[in-house]
Enzyme design. Structure first.
Site, PDB file in Angstrom:
ATOM      1  N   GLY B  44       9.622  14.835  -1.565  1.00 39.81           N
ATOM      2  CA  GLY B  44       8.163  14.706  -1.628  1.00 39.81           C
ATOM      3  C   GLY B  44       7.538  15.444  -2.793  1.00 39.81           C
ATOM      4  N   GLU B 166       9.707  16.305 -13.260  1.00 46.74           N
ATOM      5  CA  GLU B 166      11.104  15.992 -13.645  1.00 46.74           C
ATOM      6  C   GLU B 166      11.202  15.657 -15.125  1.00 46.74           C
ATOM      7  OE1 GLU B 166      13.793  16.066 -11.727  1.00 46.74           O
ATOM      8  OE2 GLU B 166      13.173  15.803  -9.659  1.00 46.74           O
TER       9      GLU B 166
END
Lengths: 264, 279
Positions: B44, B166
């Protein structure tokens, strides 16, 4: 296709490079139209002179222009031949069986060939001396009045510049997919047309899937960076209309008048 | 230090019948800190990132960014100007035809005046050491360079916080190191708050504070040293421990106790060569 669209621009310092993309675009369109006014040696001479002068002013080596022309030589040759044999009238120059070449035919085919060549030279010159960003900015600015009739001019320009930016990315991806499929035994180069066509399908499907995924991510990134349409937007590129741009348009106007006068 | 982001009781799910991707998450980001949110794929953490600048609206709970609630539609562009975001795929966030155009894109959107735009553009490119590439096209750049350009585009907007979702996961080691260096620079020199979302613990050890997420819940918060005290927990939720932490644990099992637990390779080397030192 790749070379036609983006691989062409040659960054250099010259008068033609420095011209405002708007004046170059207008001149190109005008030129393509007035080429059809020419119908005698004098007017063709004027058009060719203009082309040579533009090439000299762009300082581009002639080989760049030649590279652009190479791909259309066949078309020029074909029209030359067709016009040569199928235009009648004037002195009979050559006759063999059912083939007849008349003087008018010869002149006509030379004219038509020159007509195609000068058009190609001028359009090539535009893409060689103007970066895709400049062309997009120029078009957006020229088409700006169309916004009044609710045409999405800004969106169109943005779409164009994003497409141009993604061409190399998608080509790279295509190459990767071709290799990946070839590694699994897919064969694109041999077999009947039907089987080759079938081999392309497993290439297109992943390409489309990935293109859609990219589009989605790009849209999100653009939103995160505050893109919300044309409203309140400033621009990094500023188009500056100089005297030289006005002069270029004047030259084109004089040429138009001259070509009309030469016609009669 | 005051909080610049406050998340309270945030829940979200993608489909109405589906399970919760975010399950009553409460956390805050302090001004000037480097916070890393770590978790396995599907924990999440990326969804949480998208909630922080209003790309996703919470189903329940509130996200408040420097006083503006993301639910307030009139404030959404103010929030996005304050919260910069770098995504995972370097190619899919590069909008401009050249480096300069891409850095300017955000400023153009927010209506920065041209004169100032040019000044900020040069400054931002210098900061990420990409000034030599200003006129390059994206397909001539490496992944790490593209991510640094993305960072420049955000820095030029003078935000309060940069979120890296990321952002280093698709890069080669060199690109990863360059981006990490740039992030450090922005955090330490510019005082920019950095929120890095990652499953790479080697990257997370550089943070001031860590938040561990699993199955949509915050399961632990603390400094890297505190979090790595419980290395087993991180392994349990599917994360790969940094080499130094693994090594220290193996050495400890063999009876080699170090005074402090190293988190980086450099720290490990220092701990080892000073182990028997009495000075």
């Amino acid at each position: 296709m790749f070379n036609l669209v983006i691989g062409q621009y040659v960054p250099m310092e010259s008068l033609v490079h420095r011209l405002d993309p708007r004046s170059k675009l207008i001149s190109m369109f005008l030129f393509v139209i007035i080429v059809f006014l020419a119908n005698n040696w004098l007017s063709y001479g004027l058009l060719i002179l203009f082309c040579l002068a533009s090439i000299t002013a762009s300082k581009l080596p002639f080989q760049f222009i030649y590279r652009g022309l190479r791909s259309v030589f066949f078309i020029v040759f074909l029209t030359f031949i067709l016009n040569l044999f199928f235009t009648n009238g004037g002195l009979l120059l050559f006759s063999w069986g059912w083939l007849h070449i008349y003087l008018n035919g010869l002149i006509q085919s030379i004219f038509i060939s020159f007509r195609i060549l000068v058009i190609i030279v001028i359009t090539t010159l535009l893409t060689l001396t103007t970066s895709p960003i400049e062309i997009t900015d120029g078009l957006e600015s020229l088409l700006h009045p169309l916004k009044r009739i609710k045409l999405p001019v800004h969106e169109f320009a943005l779409m164009m510049s994003i497409s141009l930016r993604f061409i190399p990315t998608l080509l790279e991806e295509t190459e990767k997919i071709i290799k990946a499929q070839a590694a699994r035994g897919s064969d694109f180069t041999t077999g009947s047309i039907k089987s080759r066509f079938k081999a392309v399908v497993p290439l297109l499907v992943p390409l489309f899937v990935s293109a859609f995924k990219r589009a989605e991510e790009l849209a999100m990134a653009m939103e995160a960076r505050g893109y919300h349409g044309d409203e309140g937007r400033t621009k990094l590129h500023r188009l500056v209309w100089n005297n030289r741009d006005t002069v270029l348009l004047l030259i084109l106007a004089i040429m138009t008048i001259a070509l009309i006068l030469f016609r009669y | 230090m005051p909080n610049i982001i406050d998340v309270s009781d945030l829940s979200y799910r993608y489909q109405e019948a589906g399970s919760r991707v975010l399950d009553h998450v409460t956390l805050s980001v302090k001004q000037g800190e480097w916070l890393a949110i770590i978790g396995h794929n599907g924990s999440g953490k990326s969804t949480l990132a998208k909630c922080l600048n209003g790309l996703i609206q919470p189903e329940q709970g509130n996200v408040v960014v420097s006083g503006y609630n993301t639910k307030d539609e009139s404030a959404i562009w103010k929030i996005r100007r304050r919260v910069g975001m770098v995504f995972q795929n370097p190619d899919n966030q590069f909008v401009g035809a050249t480096v300069r155009d891409d850095v300017a894109f955000g400023m153009e959107n927010h209506g920065v005046a041209r004169e100032e735009m040019l000044q900020r553009l040069d400054e931002a490119l210098k900061l990420v050491k990409m000034e030599a590439y200003a006129d390059q096209e994206p397909h001539r750049l490496s992944g790490g360079q593209k991510q640094r350009v993305a960072l420049a585009g955000i820095v030029a907007l003078q935000p309060l916080i940069v979120i890296l979702d990321e952002a280093t996961s698709m890069l080669d080691p060199e690109g990863r190191r360059d981006v990490l260096e740039t992030m450090k620079l922005l955090n330490k020199q510019r005082g920019l708050t950095v929120l890095s979302i990652t499953h790479d613990l080697d990257e997370a050890v550089h943070a001031d504070r860590l938040i561990v997420m699993n199955e949509g819940k915050v399961i632990r918060q603390g400094t890297p040293a505190e979090i790595f005290q419980h290395a087993e927990l991180l392994e349990e939720i599917g994360l790969d421990l940094p080499f130094a932490v693994k090594m220290e644990r193996l050495l400890r099992q063999r009876g080699l106790e170090m005074t402090e637990r190293p988190l980086t390779q450099e720290g490990l080397v220092n701990a080892l060569w000073t182990l028997r030192s009495t000075m």
